[in-house]
Design a protein around this motif. Structure first.
Motif, PDB file in Angstrom:
ATOM      1  N   ARG A 102       0.738  -1.277  -0.003  1.00 16.81           N
ATOM      2  CA  ARG A 102      -0.079  -0.033   0.126  1.00 16.81           C
ATOM      3  C   ARG A 102       0.870   1.306  -0.107  1.00 16.81           C
ATOM      4  O   ARG A 102       0.474   2.351  -0.831  1.00 16.81           O
ATOM      5  CB  ARG A 102      -0.924   0.050   1.160  1.00 16.81           C
ATOM      6  CG  ARG A 102      -2.061   1.063   1.088  1.00 16.81           C
ATOM      7  CD  ARG A 102      -3.177   0.891   2.335  1.00 16.81           C
ATOM      8  NE  ARG A 102      -3.646  -0.525   2.138  1.00 16.81           N
ATOM      9  CZ  ARG A 102      -3.686  -1.392   3.081  1.00 16.81           C
ATOM     10  NH1 ARG A 102      -2.956  -1.284   3.906  1.00 16.81           N
ATOM     11  NH2 ARG A 102      -4.149  -2.607   2.855  1.00 16.81           N
ATOM     12  N   HIS A 117       3.372   2.126  -1.300  1.00 17.64           N
ATOM     13  CA  HIS A 117       4.196   1.920  -2.694  1.00 17.64           C
ATOM     14  C   HIS A 117       3.268   2.383  -3.841  1.00 17.64           C
ATOM     15  O   HIS A 117       3.657   2.224  -4.837  1.00 17.64           O
ATOM     16  CB  HIS A 117       5.164   0.915  -2.806  1.00 17.64           C
ATOM     17  CG  HIS A 117       6.022   0.890  -2.001  1.00 17.64           C
ATOM     18  ND1 HIS A 117       6.993   1.636  -1.718  1.00 17.64           N
ATOM     19  CD2 HIS A 117       6.243  -0.271  -0.990  1.00 17.64           C
ATOM     20  CE1 HIS A 117       7.984   1.183  -0.363  1.00 17.64           C
ATOM     21  NE2 HIS A 117       7.087  -0.052  -0.087  1.00 17.64           N
ATOM     22  N   GLY A 118       2.065   2.535  -3.481  1.00 18.43           N
ATOM     23  CA  GLY A 118       0.991   3.023  -4.451  1.00 18.43           C
ATOM     24  C   GLY A 118       0.242   1.674  -5.234  1.00 18.43           C
ATOM     25  O   GLY A 118       0.130   1.665  -6.316  1.00 18.43           O
ATOM     26  N   HIS A 130      -2.310  -1.345  -4.952  1.00 15.93           N
ATOM     27  CA  HIS A 130      -3.738  -1.560  -4.271  1.00 15.93           C
ATOM     28  C   HIS A 130      -4.557  -2.841  -4.750  1.00 15.93           C
ATOM     29  O   HIS A 130      -4.270  -2.884  -5.928  1.00 15.93           O
ATOM     30  CB  HIS A 130      -4.649  -0.420  -4.440  1.00 15.93           C
ATOM     31  CG  HIS A 130      -3.941   0.849  -3.942  1.00 15.93           C
ATOM     32  ND1 HIS A 130      -3.892   1.246  -2.559  1.00 15.93           N
ATOM     33  CD2 HIS A 130      -3.500   2.258  -4.746  1.00 15.93           C
ATOM     34  CE1 HIS A 130      -3.088   2.346  -2.279  1.00 15.93           C
ATOM     35  NE2 HIS A 130      -3.025   2.939  -3.567  1.00 15.93           N
ATOM     36  N   ARG A 166      -0.915  -0.295  -9.698  1.00 20.99           N
ATOM     37  CA  ARG A 166      -0.332   0.890  -9.340  1.00 20.99           C
ATOM     38  C   ARG A 166      -1.136   1.951  -9.518  1.00 20.99           C
ATOM     39  O   ARG A 166      -1.719   2.200 -10.495  1.00 20.99           O
ATOM     40  CB  ARG A 166       0.981   0.737 -10.054  1.00 20.99           C
ATOM     41  CG  ARG A 166       1.777   1.906  -9.894  1.00 20.99           C
ATOM     42  CD  ARG A 166       3.085   1.948 -10.393  1.00 20.99           C
ATOM     43  NE  ARG A 166       4.116   2.997 -10.460  1.00 20.99           N
ATOM     44  CZ  ARG A 166       4.328   4.159 -11.138  1.00 20.99           C
ATOM     45  NH1 ARG A 166       3.556   4.129 -12.114  1.00 20.99           N
ATOM     46  NH2 ARG A 166       5.032   5.140 -10.595  1.00 20.99           N
ATOM     47  N   ASP A 167      -0.887   2.963  -8.664  1.00 18.65           N
ATOM     48  CA  ASP A 167      -1.621   4.215  -8.914  1.00 18.65           C
ATOM     49  C   ASP A 167      -1.557   4.777 -10.229  1.00 18.65           C
ATOM     50  O   ASP A 167      -0.118   4.993 -10.690  1.00 18.65           O
ATOM     51  CB  ASP A 167      -1.323   5.167  -7.940  1.00 18.65           C
ATOM     52  CG  ASP A 167      -1.709   5.037  -6.264  1.00 18.65           C
ATOM     53  OD1 ASP A 167      -2.750   4.157  -6.428  1.00 18.65           O
ATOM     54  OD2 ASP A 167      -1.084   5.428  -5.366  1.00 18.65           O
ATOM     55  N   VAL A 175       1.039   8.346  -9.936  1.00 19.22           N
ATOM     56  CA  VAL A 175       2.107   8.495  -9.271  1.00 19.22           C
ATOM     57  C   VAL A 175       3.232   8.586 -10.491  1.00 19.22           C
ATOM     58  O   VAL A 175       2.988   7.784 -11.443  1.00 19.22           O
ATOM     59  CB  VAL A 175       2.516   7.121  -8.421  1.00 19.22           C
ATOM     60  CG1 VAL A 175       4.065   7.172  -8.228  1.00 19.22           C
ATOM     61  CG2 VAL A 175       1.558   7.162  -7.168  1.00 19.22           C
TER      62      VAL A 175
END
Length: 269
Positions: free
Chosen positions: A210, A212-213, A215, A232-233, A236
């Protein structure tokens, strides 16, 4: 399966996992296509390594993970290459990396693309991979899940997918291990050097991912194996770049078939 050290601040230094996973027990097992092969903890506990499955074709559990892959795929610790070969056969642009020369050789022999390299060394296409795989226990690489997941996030494109296999138990363990072929002392190759390793269940992996982006997107079991995918987000910004863009271009352009779909991070690149 592969392993690598936790200090990314000294990439130019020799990597200790090359010596460990390049030792005779692991290399011989891959060349022969079978074990026995174990990770031995310092207290004597043995974790069997499923060499026969690694050296076979991708099975139903493997395919349940591969069916979720998006865009170009990086298989970290690709071993003898069954997943890279299966992805290539399905039209994916896939690259395996492994610190074992025997593993890379076998992957290439299967027709897959592979590099003899650690995940913590500069890699082609950093920040542009649609999917990164950590299968066959490779969430344990380096014995430092936070560091490995940070590096994985660097490799993924914004919105990219990590597909990982986790331990079926709710476990969060960091240990020193040695490769062991099960032979009595004195009857086989010299013992390999100990190295750090980790074993994570899904809850522990999600906790470490979490920050580290990364989810959770999906969780599933297949043939007694546990998997999770994490996205990954998209917002980011990944500032990591391979210091050798010529190498990145050569691998991505010449080793992968050009069948990138419009939703791939590499479409039009």
């Amino acid at each position: 399966m592969s392993r690598t050290g936790p200090d990314r601040g000294a990439l130019s230094a020799p990597l200790p996992e090359v010596a460990s996973w390049g030792t005779d027990p692991y290399a011989d097992a891959l060349r022969n296509g079978h074990g026995p092969l174990f990770l031995r903890r310092t207290d004597g506990w043995l974790l069997p390594l499923d060499v026969e499955r690694w050296c076979a074709v991708a099975d139903a559990a493997d395919l349940s993970a591969l069916s979720r892959c998006e865009g170009p795929v990086l298989d970290i610790g690709c071993g003898p290459g069954r997943l890279v070969a299966a992805l290539a056969a399905r039209g994916h642009r896939a690259l395996g990396i492994d610190v074992s020369e025997a593993a890379v050789t076998r992957t290439l022999r299967l027709g897959g693309a592979a590099l003899h390299r650690s995940v913590f060394e500069p890699l082609p296409g950093e920040g542009r991979w649609g999917t990164v795989l950590l299968v066959d226990g490779n969430v344990g690489i380096g014995g430092d899940p936070r560091h490995l997941l940070h590096r994985t996030a660097e490799l993924l494109a914004p919105g990219g997918l990590l597909v990982a296999e986790t331990a079926p138990q709710d476990i969060d363990e960091r240990v020193l291990v040695q490769l062991d072929d099960g032979r009595a002392a004195g009857s086989g190759p010299a013992a390999a050097d100990p190295f750090p390793w980790a074993r994570l269940g899904t809850p522990a992996l999600l906790r470490y991912a979490r920050p580290h982006g990364l989810h959770p997107a999906d969780q599933w079991d297949a043939d007694g194996r546990s998997f999770v995918s994490l996205r990954r987000d998209r917002t980011v910004r990944n500032t990591s770049q391979s210091p050798d863009p010529r190498n990145s271009t050569a691998v991505i352009s010449s080793q992968f078939p050009r069948n990138t779909s419009r939703d791939s991070p590499l479409y039009g690149s």
